[in-house]
Design a protein around this motif. Structure first.
Motif, PDB file in Angstrom:
ATOM      1  N   PHE A 175      14.242   9.140   7.291  1.00  0.00           N
ATOM      2  CA  PHE A 175      13.594   7.828   7.234  1.00  0.00           C
ATOM      3  C   PHE A 175      12.323   7.875   8.073  1.00  0.00           C
ATOM      4  O   PHE A 175      12.270   7.398   9.203  1.00  0.00           O
ATOM      5  N   MET A 176      11.289   8.485   7.474  1.00  0.00           N
ATOM      6  CA  MET A 176      10.065   8.791   8.201  1.00  0.00           C
ATOM      7  C   MET A 176       8.827   8.461   7.376  1.00  0.00           C
ATOM      8  O   MET A 176       8.911   8.291   6.150  1.00  0.00           O
ATOM      9  N   LEU A 177       7.702   8.384   8.053  1.00  0.00           N
ATOM     10  CA  LEU A 177       6.400   8.232   7.416  1.00  0.00           C
ATOM     11  C   LEU A 177       5.502   9.377   7.866  1.00  0.00           C
ATOM     12  O   LEU A 177       5.651   9.896   8.976  1.00  0.00           O
ATOM     13  N   GLU A 178       4.576   9.736   7.003  1.00  0.00           N
ATOM     14  CA  GLU A 178       3.664  10.814   7.364  1.00  0.00           C
ATOM     15  C   GLU A 178       2.734  10.364   8.491  1.00  0.00           C
ATOM     16  O   GLU A 178       2.190   9.258   8.466  1.00  0.00           O
ATOM     17  N   HIS A 179       2.577  11.231   9.469  1.00  0.00           N
ATOM     18  CA  HIS A 179       1.669  10.972  10.592  1.00  0.00           C
ATOM     19  C   HIS A 179       0.408  11.804  10.369  1.00  0.00           C
ATOM     20  O   HIS A 179       0.345  12.976  10.684  1.00  0.00           O
ATOM     21  N   ASP A 180      -0.598  11.145   9.783  1.00  0.00           N
ATOM     22  CA  ASP A 180      -1.850  11.816   9.440  1.00  0.00           C
ATOM     23  C   ASP A 180      -2.961  11.218  10.306  1.00  0.00           C
ATOM     24  O   ASP A 180      -3.330  10.054  10.144  1.00  0.00           O
ATOM     25  N   LYS A 181      -3.494  12.008  11.229  1.00  0.00           N
ATOM     26  CA  LYS A 181      -4.514  11.504  12.142  1.00  0.00           C
ATOM     27  C   LYS A 181      -5.780  11.062  11.409  1.00  0.00           C
ATOM     28  O   LYS A 181      -6.527  10.205  11.900  1.00  0.00           O
ATOM     29  N   ASP A 229       0.858  -1.183   0.000  1.00  0.00           N
ATOM     30  CA  ASP A 229       0.000   0.000   0.000  1.00  0.00           C
ATOM     31  C   ASP A 229       0.898   1.238   0.000  1.00  0.00           C
ATOM     32  O   ASP A 229       1.549   1.542   1.006  1.00  0.00           O
ATOM     33  N   PRO A 230       0.976   1.953  -1.118  1.00  0.00           N
ATOM     34  CA  PRO A 230       1.882   3.107  -1.190  1.00  0.00           C
ATOM     35  C   PRO A 230       1.542   4.223  -0.216  1.00  0.00           C
ATOM     36  O   PRO A 230       2.413   5.018   0.151  1.00  0.00           O
ATOM     37  N   LYS A 231       0.281   4.301   0.223  1.00  0.00           N
ATOM     38  CA  LYS A 231      -0.107   5.345   1.172  1.00  0.00           C
ATOM     39  C   LYS A 231       0.211   4.950   2.614  1.00  0.00           C
ATOM     40  O   LYS A 231       0.489   5.819   3.446  1.00  0.00           O
ATOM     41  N   LEU A 232       0.142   3.648   2.879  1.00  0.00           N
ATOM     42  CA  LEU A 232       0.437   3.149   4.229  1.00  0.00           C
ATOM     43  C   LEU A 232       1.411   1.976   4.108  1.00  0.00           C
ATOM     44  O   LEU A 232       1.074   0.826   4.388  1.00  0.00           O
ATOM     45  N   PRO A 233       2.639   2.242   3.669  1.00  0.00           N
ATOM     46  CA  PRO A 233       3.591   1.153   3.417  1.00  0.00           C
ATOM     47  C   PRO A 233       4.021   0.447   4.702  1.00  0.00           C
ATOM     48  O   PRO A 233       4.231   1.082   5.730  1.00  0.00           O
ATOM     49  N   MET A 234       4.156  -0.883   4.599  1.00  0.00           N
ATOM     50  CA  MET A 234       4.620  -1.663   5.732  1.00  0.00           C
ATOM     51  C   MET A 234       5.996  -2.274   5.472  1.00  0.00           C
ATOM     52  O   MET A 234       6.478  -3.076   6.253  1.00  0.00           O
ATOM     53  N   GLU A 294       2.201  21.159   3.902  1.00  0.00           N
ATOM     54  CA  GLU A 294       2.995  20.886   5.089  1.00  0.00           C
ATOM     55  C   GLU A 294       2.337  19.785   5.903  1.00  0.00           C
ATOM     56  O   GLU A 294       1.137  19.809   6.161  1.00  0.00           O
ATOM     57  N   ALA A 295       3.136  18.790   6.293  1.00  0.00           N
ATOM     58  CA  ALA A 295       2.610  17.640   7.011  1.00  0.00           C
ATOM     59  C   ALA A 295       3.536  17.279   8.165  1.00  0.00           C
ATOM     60  O   ALA A 295       4.672  17.751   8.257  1.00  0.00           O
ATOM     61  N   THR A 296       3.013  16.437   9.046  1.00  0.00           N
ATOM     62  CA  THR A 296       3.791  15.956  10.178  1.00  0.00           C
ATOM     63  C   THR A 296       4.364  14.580   9.836  1.00  0.00           C
ATOM     64  O   THR A 296       3.653  13.705   9.331  1.00  0.00           O
ATOM     65  N   TYR A 297       5.646  14.409  10.123  1.00  0.00           N
ATOM     66  CA  TYR A 297       6.299  13.129   9.862  1.00  0.00           C
ATOM     67  C   TYR A 297       6.862  12.568  11.166  1.00  0.00           C
ATOM     68  O   TYR A 297       7.235  13.320  12.076  1.00  0.00           O
ATOM     69  N   PHE A 298       6.928  11.222  11.209  1.00  0.00           N
ATOM     70  CA  PHE A 298       7.435  10.562  12.408  1.00  0.00           C
ATOM     71  C   PHE A 298       8.423   9.484  11.980  1.00  0.00           C
ATOM     72  O   PHE A 298       8.200   8.782  10.992  1.00  0.00           O
ATOM     73  N   PRO A 299       9.529   9.330  12.716  1.00  0.00           N
ATOM     74  CA  PRO A 299      10.561   8.372  12.294  1.00  0.00           C
ATOM     75  C   PRO A 299      10.106   6.919  12.359  1.00  0.00           C
ATOM     76  O   PRO A 299       9.420   6.515  13.295  1.00  0.00           O
ATOM     77  N   PHE A 345       1.714   3.633  13.778  1.00  0.00           N
ATOM     78  CA  PHE A 345       1.638   4.670  14.792  1.00  0.00           C
ATOM     79  C   PHE A 345       0.374   4.601  15.652  1.00  0.00           C
ATOM     80  O   PHE A 345       0.057   5.550  16.375  1.00  0.00           O
ATOM     81  N   GLU A 346      -0.344   3.499  15.554  1.00  0.00           N
ATOM     82  CA  GLU A 346      -1.523   3.330  16.409  1.00  0.00           C
ATOM     83  C   GLU A 346      -1.075   3.256  17.875  1.00  0.00           C
ATOM     84  O   GLU A 346      -0.167   2.522  18.226  1.00  0.00           O
ATOM     85  N   GLY A 347      -1.706   4.045  18.712  1.00  0.00           N
ATOM     86  CA  GLY A 347      -1.355   4.061  20.130  1.00  0.00           C
ATOM     87  C   GLY A 347      -0.129   4.889  20.458  1.00  0.00           C
ATOM     88  O   GLY A 347       0.365   4.869  21.590  1.00  0.00           O
ATOM     89  N   LEU A 348       0.385   5.641  19.486  1.00  0.00           N
ATOM     90  CA  LEU A 348       1.559   6.483  19.719  1.00  0.00           C
ATOM     91  C   LEU A 348       1.222   7.581  20.728  1.00  0.00           C
ATOM     92  O   LEU A 348       0.217   8.274  20.604  1.00  0.00           O
ATOM     93  N   SER A 349       2.064   7.712  21.738  1.00  0.00           N
ATOM     94  CA  SER A 349       1.787   8.696  22.787  1.00  0.00           C
ATOM     95  C   SER A 349       2.049  10.115  22.302  1.00  0.00           C
ATOM     96  O   SER A 349       2.861  10.344  21.404  1.00  0.00           O
ATOM     97  N   ASP A 350       1.359  11.067  22.914  1.00  0.00           N
ATOM     98  CA  ASP A 350       1.576  12.480  22.581  1.00  0.00           C
ATOM     99  C   ASP A 350       2.998  12.903  22.929  1.00  0.00           C
ATOM    100  O   ASP A 350       3.582  13.768  22.254  1.00  0.00           O
ATOM    101  N   ASP A 351       3.539  12.304  23.996  1.00  0.00           N
ATOM    102  CA  ASP A 351       4.911  12.643  24.404  1.00  0.00           C
ATOM    103  C   ASP A 351       5.913  12.233  23.326  1.00  0.00           C
ATOM    104  O   ASP A 351       6.851  12.976  23.015  1.00  0.00           O
TER     105      ASP A 351
END
Length: 591
Positions: free
Chosen positions: A453-459, A329-334, A488-493, A466-472
């Motif tokens: 080396f990140m993926l977009e974090h789109d709520k 899945d190019p939008k949600l690659p695993m 502009e988007a948010t990315y997470f490693p 990133f399911e269950g990822l803490s706010d901290d």
């Protein structure tokens, strides 16, 4: 928290002595994976016991990443093999330069090489010990130091009784993929439908010869299902260990410069057929269309550097990932890939302005003398073209290459990598070059995993990782950047670097800081020190060739011996002049 890990494949390109850079990159990657794994283990135990987490622990993401395949050619293949062996014990990262043995087999193998207190590795490569036992000249340089390094890696492996439990970030069925180049082609035939008659009883097939052999090792090897399909990765089994060691040396057997390697009764004909089927991406249902024309049970051959024919076994790594997750899945690659290339094609180490074709100043060749050298470059360039469909699929893929910034937008005023001299052999001359590149690899890895080396974090379309990822955790590691849509988007490693937490607290997050800031230079008198050894090796090579080729021709043999001294002197001077020129052009020779 996702229960499914992100699957990772790593491809390591050939680079001769610049394998030190790749080794540094892997060292940092394993450092942060190990630190992350340790902390996740503590946190998960606390959570299962309903214990409160510390402020630090709340900042740590709990998803998983699993390395499924390590593919490499030449130096990259050797790094891949050493990396796989390092997983059998807990290896301490090397954070500061040293000339002493560290217990880290990546550093000790690629930075220390075969240096000792008295003789450096390159001086040993000029030694004539490899010429003493045979009339044949195996290579221009003595390859015994390479043998000793490889032998040491395997011989000093932790005992089977004391090996560590496999860390979760390493697949239980890890694949180690090395490219080999056989000077004997594997003959096979593509079969056509049979049209026969009394005068012509069969239809000939289209015959070809495959020179690229992929040594595909499998850690979770099934003696029945995997026999002759894959190769067994078990350094505690003598037969497997011998093949592992041979392939490690073979993938790095740089043509002419280093000794070729010989495979006798090692790879079965059936394995070669399966290898070709994988190379050509022929499905099980279509495998009958080819027929290997070998009558023996084993295919014996002479190997030279795997990078000669496939310097980046990227497709082979991708195929492993595709077999794990067939529906990408190019939008949600695993799954995704990283390719580490110390000498990427777009970067000319000598001329940043572009690559000049020294053989072809014009577009049209009008004589055989201009066609002949151009034909060599044509064949060499054609080898680099990837014909596998897997290579061009639009998967998550990122390239890591040497870069050294002065500050944002401005590069250092020297080449980023010091082992690039002498066509990649320069790193053998001085440990300072290898130290520089190892730590540049670590520093580039630091920046890569923290910022790229990140993926977009789109709520609104949250990645399962990133399911269950803490706010901290999100607050400490997130990064703002423009996505493919220009928004502009948010990315997470994908792999969080926990060192970043401490660095951020200490105000030490400057991406333009380097463990070794100064670019190393070769001592001004270096070539004077190696001249006697170089002259002696050239003399021995000439003597051997004269005695062998003119064994029965006494007059010619002795006439050549009369001028041998002069030839040796001129060849020595020419060799040193070429080496000096290269180092001067790179501003790497001390005044």
């Amino acid at each position: 928290m996702s229960n499914k890990p992100f699957h990772l494949g790593i491809t390591m390109a050939g680079a001769v002595s610049a394998g030190a850079y790749t080794a540094g990159f892997i060292d940092y990657l394993f450092e942060i994976l190990e630190l992350w794994e340790e902390q996740k283990s503590v946190i998960r135990k606390k959570l299962s016991n309903n214990q409160p987490l510390t402020t630090y622990e709340k900042q740590i993401p709990l998803h998983d990443v699993c390395i499924e395949a390590l593919g490499g050619a030449s130096a990259g293949g050797m790094v891949g093999m050493i990396t796989a062996l390092s997983t059998f014990s807990k290896t301490p990262p090397v954070k500061l330069p040293t000339n002493l043995k560290t217990g880290n087999i990546l550093y000790d193998s690629w930075v220390l090489l075969d240096d000792d207190d008295k003789v450096k590795t390159f001086e040993k490569m000029l030694n004539t010990e490899d010429l003493d036992s045979s009339d044949d000249i195996p290579s221009l340089l003595n390859s015994k130091p390479i043998d000793r390094i490889a032998d040491k890696v395997f011989n000093e492996l932790v005992s089977k009784e004391n090996k560590r439990e496999r860390p979760n970030y390493i697949s239980e069925d890890l694949r180690i993929i090395l490219t080999l180049c056989s000077l004997r082609g594997v003959p096979f035939e593509f079969k056509f439908g049979n049209v026969s008659s009394a005068n012509f009883p069969y239809t000939p097939g289209h015959r070809m010869s495959e020179h690229m052999i992929i040594a595909h090792f499998k850690m979770k090897y099934d003696e029945v299902a995997d026999k002759d399909v894959y190769l067994k990765f078990d350094p505690y089994n003598e037969a497997s260990k011998a093949l592992l060691k041979l392939c490690t040396k073979a993938t790095g057997a740089f043509p002419i410069g280093l000794a070729p390697r010989h495979f006798k009764d090692q790879l079965s004909t059936t394995y070669l057929k399966n290898c070709i089927l994988r190379n050509l991406e022929i499905d099980e249902k279509d495998k009958s269309v080819i027929d290997i024309k070998i009558n023996d049970n084993y295919f014996d051959f002479t190997d030279v550097d795997g990078g000669t024919i496939n310097n980046e076994p990227y497709s082979e790594v991708v195929q492993v990932l595709e077999s794990i997750i067939p529906n990408y899945d190019p939008k949600l690659p695993m799954f995704g890939t990283i390719m580490v290339d110390p000498f990427p094609n777009f970067y000319n180490q000598d001329e940043p302005g572009g690559v000049e074709d020294i053989f072809s100043p014009t577009l049209f060749q009008k004589s055989i003398w201009s066609v002949i050298p151009k034909l060599y470059t044509t064949l060499r360039e054609q080898v680099s073209v990837k014909h596998s469909g897997s290579f061009y699929k639009d998967y998550l893929r990122l390239l890591v290459f040497p870069v050294k910034w002065e500050h944002l937008g401005v590069l250092k005023n020297h080449p980023p990598i010091s082992c690039a001299s002498l066509g990649g052999f320069g790193g053998f001359l001085d440990i300072e070059f290898r130290k520089h590149d190892f730590f540049l690899g670590r520093n580039n890895a630091r920046n890569f995993f923290r910022a790229y080396f990140m993926l977009e974090h789109d709520k609104n379309n949250l990645h399962p990782l990133f399911e269950g990822l803490s706010d901290d955790a999100l607050a400490i590691f997130k990064r703002k950047a423009t996505n493919d849509s220009g928004v502009e988007a948010t990315y997470f490693p994908i792999i969080p670097d926990l060192n970043f937490i401490e660095d951020k607290e200490n105000g030490n997050t400057n991406p333009f800081s380097y463990t070794i800031e100064e670019f190393p230079k070769l001592a001004s008198n270096y070539f004077n020190t190696i001249e006697p050894a170089l002259k002696n090796r050239i003399n021995n090579i000439l003597t051997s060739e004269i005695n062998k080729r003119f064994k029965e021709k006494w007059l010619i043999r002795n006439a050549l011996k009369l001028v041998k001294g002069l030839i040796t002197k001129r060849l020595t001077k020419s060799t040193i002049d070429v080496m000096k020129k290269d180092f001067k052009n790179r501003s790497m020779l001390a005044e």
